[in-house]
Design a protein around this motif. Structure first.
Motif: not given
Length: 116
Positions: A63-65, A69-70, A75-77
């Motif tokens: 699912t993550w893969k 990219d957005a 998520a990274e933020q």
């Protein structure tokens, strides 16, 4: 004693191992399937506050893969709540809530410590 709830997906191998361990140990628990039973924003937010997104988000999952990219950047933020609600299979499994403690993942020795 508080009611224990195991959250996951019924066909996940790690969830199956956790369920087998709980049953063999005689632990009374309820199983909550992310897919069929759904998840509330309040519950996922509580997990994020308790466990943190690094522990809760499975970045090795298919699912993550497959995220854009957005979405990954979001998520990274730290804006991960809506992403987890939209894609519950991003949550590392299983999540176990004993009523007193919440943990993610399954290791037999951790469960032994949790329940004995």
């Amino acid at each position: 004693m508080a009611t224990t709830t195991l959250y996951g997906i019924k066909n996940c191998d790690t969830v199956k191992k956790a369920r087998r361990w709980l049953e063999d140990a005689g632990v009374n628990y309820a199983f909550h399937d992310f897919r069929s039973d759904g998840l509330s924003a309040e519950l996922v937010q509580a997990w994020l506050e308790t466990l943190g997104s690094a522990a809760l988000v499975n970045k090795r999952s298919t699912t993550w893969k497959n995220l854009t990219d957005a979405q990954k950047q979001q998520a990274e933020q730290g804006d991960v709540l809506n992403l987890l609600l939209e894609h519950p299979t991003l949550i590392k499994r299983p999540v176990i809530d004993t009523g007193n403690q919440v943990q993610v993942g399954f290791k037999a020795d951790q469960y032994a410590e949790l329940f004995h």
